[in-house]
Design a protein around this motif. Structure first.
Motif, mmCIF file in Angstrom:
data_model
loop_
_atom_site.group_PDB
_atom_site.id
_atom_site.type_symbol
_atom_site.label_atom_id
_atom_site.label_comp_id
_atom_site.label_asym_id
_atom_site.label_seq_id
_atom_site.Cartn_x
_atom_site.Cartn_y
_atom_site.Cartn_z
ATOM 1 N N UNK A 242 0.809 -1.226 0.000
ATOM 2 C CA UNK A 242 0.000 0.000 0.000
ATOM 3 C C UNK A 242 0.841 1.274 0.000
ATOM 4 N N UNK A 243 2.013 1.238 0.617
ATOM 5 C CA UNK A 243 2.723 2.492 0.842
ATOM 6 C C UNK A 243 4.084 2.587 0.165
ATOM 7 N N UNK A 244 4.756 1.490 -0.012
ATOM 8 C CA UNK A 244 6.138 1.569 -0.484
ATOM 9 C C UNK A 244 6.262 2.030 -1.932
ATOM 10 N N UNK A 245 5.356 1.675 -2.865
ATOM 11 C CA UNK A 245 5.514 2.209 -4.228
ATOM 12 C C UNK A 245 5.611 3.732 -4.267
ATOM 13 N N UNK A 246 4.859 4.406 -3.400
ATOM 14 C CA UNK A 246 4.959 5.863 -3.356
ATOM 15 C C UNK A 246 6.318 6.291 -2.808
ATOM 16 N N UNK A 247 6.829 5.583 -1.835
ATOM 17 C CA UNK A 247 8.122 5.904 -1.265
ATOM 18 C C UNK A 247 9.269 5.545 -2.198
ATOM 19 N N UNK A 248 9.049 4.574 -3.089
ATOM 20 C CA UNK A 248 10.143 4.135 -3.946
ATOM 21 C C UNK A 248 10.622 5.241 -4.878
ATOM 22 N N UNK A 249 9.750 6.174 -5.193
ATOM 23 C CA UNK A 249 10.161 7.285 -6.061
ATOM 24 C C UNK A 249 11.250 8.109 -5.392
ATOM 25 N N UNK A 250 11.151 8.243 -4.080
ATOM 26 C CA UNK A 250 12.157 9.012 -3.346
ATOM 27 C C UNK A 250 13.535 8.390 -3.481
ATOM 28 N N UNK A 251 13.591 7.070 -3.676
ATOM 29 C CA UNK A 251 14.878 6.384 -3.695
ATOM 30 C C UNK A 251 15.737 6.785 -4.888
ATOM 31 N N UNK A 252 15.169 7.484 -5.875
ATOM 32 C CA UNK A 252 16.000 8.007 -6.958
ATOM 33 C C UNK A 252 17.041 8.975 -6.418
ATOM 34 N N UNK A 253 16.758 9.607 -5.289
ATOM 35 C CA UNK A 253 17.688 10.584 -4.729
ATOM 36 C C UNK A 253 18.513 10.008 -3.580
ATOM 37 N N UNK A 254 17.973 9.011 -2.895
ATOM 38 C CA UNK A 254 18.683 8.520 -1.719
ATOM 39 C C UNK A 254 18.287 7.087 -1.433
ATOM 40 N N UNK A 255 19.289 6.198 -1.414
ATOM 41 C CA UNK A 255 19.018 4.809 -1.044
ATOM 42 C C UNK A 255 18.613 4.703 0.430
ATOM 43 N N UNK A 256 19.281 5.468 1.277
ATOM 44 C CA UNK A 256 18.983 5.419 2.703
ATOM 45 C C UNK A 256 17.580 5.934 2.985
ATOM 46 N N UNK A 257 17.147 6.925 2.220
ATOM 47 C CA UNK A 257 15.804 7.461 2.412
ATOM 48 C C UNK A 257 14.753 6.390 2.137
ATOM 49 N N UNK A 258 15.022 5.562 1.157
ATOM 50 C CA UNK A 258 14.118 4.454 0.837
ATOM 51 C C UNK A 258 14.059 3.465 1.999
ATOM 52 N N UNK A 259 15.221 3.108 2.551
ATOM 53 C CA UNK A 259 15.277 2.160 3.660
ATOM 54 C C UNK A 259 14.570 2.730 4.889
#
Length: 303
Positions: free
Chosen positions: A106-123
């Motif tokens: 439900x939530x991680x696909x939206x957060x995965x976009x952020x990971x383009x800028x930061x791997x740690x932000x995704x984690x």
């Protein structure tokens, strides 16, 4: 099961996000060869006994393993924790676990976009959702504890005590996992050669706060549960003492007529044996003494 959730462009090349649930040996081998990730790292992520940790991979990626609360009514206790592996490399982002967690869908696909800028932000985004799961699980456990206590007030049996014991085990598992997750966050913050920007720092602080609040809530619930179990044990002991006291009083009441019957049942010369209607006089005397003993016990609330 390996499911491709999303693909994106990262640093000029395509990177895919996979959700892996209860992978088989062949699927582990496939992921290892396809994504250049050690099989040992992949196996650690689905090891039921693996503790929370964070480390750099040989291919330059990151791996975090965090304990996540799980509800399975077929297990004893029904609430426990399981590891969730989060792996981020230049080629892929993976979440690995033996259980399918709904908050990932439900939530991680939206957060995965952020990971383009930061791997740690995704984690950290995933770990933040994990902290929310702890809060929700604690609410469910509290509700189950309250329902069990309510049922025990109406019918205090062994089943209720065993249910409280299972809930106590769940609280212990959750508390242990929260401590391990807190150690994981501290390791990320103290890791040498690794710096976080403002957004990562804010998210890290938010996750740490949520984890600490959940840990404090666990301590409160454990204290309440222990106090509740001690109270019920005390009530059970008190009821047992009350029953034993009543049984002792009844035994003493029955002792007097038994004594009189035993004495006048012997084949030896006895007092008043030549008196007319001696049986009725002895019976009347026995009843009078029995009434006196009964009123004595009743006055002192022994019956």
């Amino acid at each position: 099961m390996i499911e491709l959730k999303k693909s994106m462009i990262h640093n000029g090349q395509e990177r895919s996000w996979y959700q892996v649930v209860a992978p088989s040996h062949d699927e582990i081998q496939q992921l290892s060869l396809q994504l250049d990730i050690s099989r040992d790292d992949l196996n650690d992520a689905v090891d039921p006994d693996e503790l929370s940790r964070f480390e750099w991979l040989d291919n330059g990626g990151m791996m975090a393993i965090v304990r996540v609360p799980v509800y399975d009514p077929n297990q004893k206790p029904a609430y426990f924790t399981a590891p969730l592996g989060i792996i981020v490399t230049d080629k892929a982002m993976l979440t690995l676990s033996n259980y399918a967690f709904s908050f990932i869908d439900h939530d991680i696909p939206r957060k995965a976009i952020i990971s383009d800028r930061s791997n740690l932000l995704y984690i950290l985004s995933i770990i933040l959702r994990v902290s929310y799961e702890y809060s929700r699980t604690l609410q469910d456990l509290k509700r189950a504890m309250d329902d069990t206590v309510y049922e025990m007030r109406k019918n205090m049996g062994n089943d209720g005590l065993f249910s409280l014991l299972e809930i106590s085990k769940s609280f212990v598992f959750i508390m242990t996992s929260l401590r391990a997750n807190a150690a994981l966050l501290e390791k990320i913050q103290r890791m040498r050669g690794f710096s976080m920007d403002v957004e990562e720092t804010d998210l890290h602080n938010n996750v740490s706060i949520e984890m600490r609040e959940a840990e404090q809530a666990v301590h409160i619930h454990i204290a309440i549960l222990n106090s509740t179990m001690e109270t019920f044990v005390g009530v059970i002991n008190n009821n047992l003492n009350h029953v034993m006291r009543r049984l002792t009083s009844i035994s003493l009441l029955l002792m007097w007529p038994s004594l009189m019957a035993s004495i006048y049942g012997m084949n030896v010369p006895l007092p008043f044996e030549d008196v007319p209607h001696a049986f009725w006089w002895v019976a009347l005397f026995t009843v009078v003494v029995e009434v006196i003993i009964f009123r004595f016990f009743k006055k002192r609330d022994l019956l």
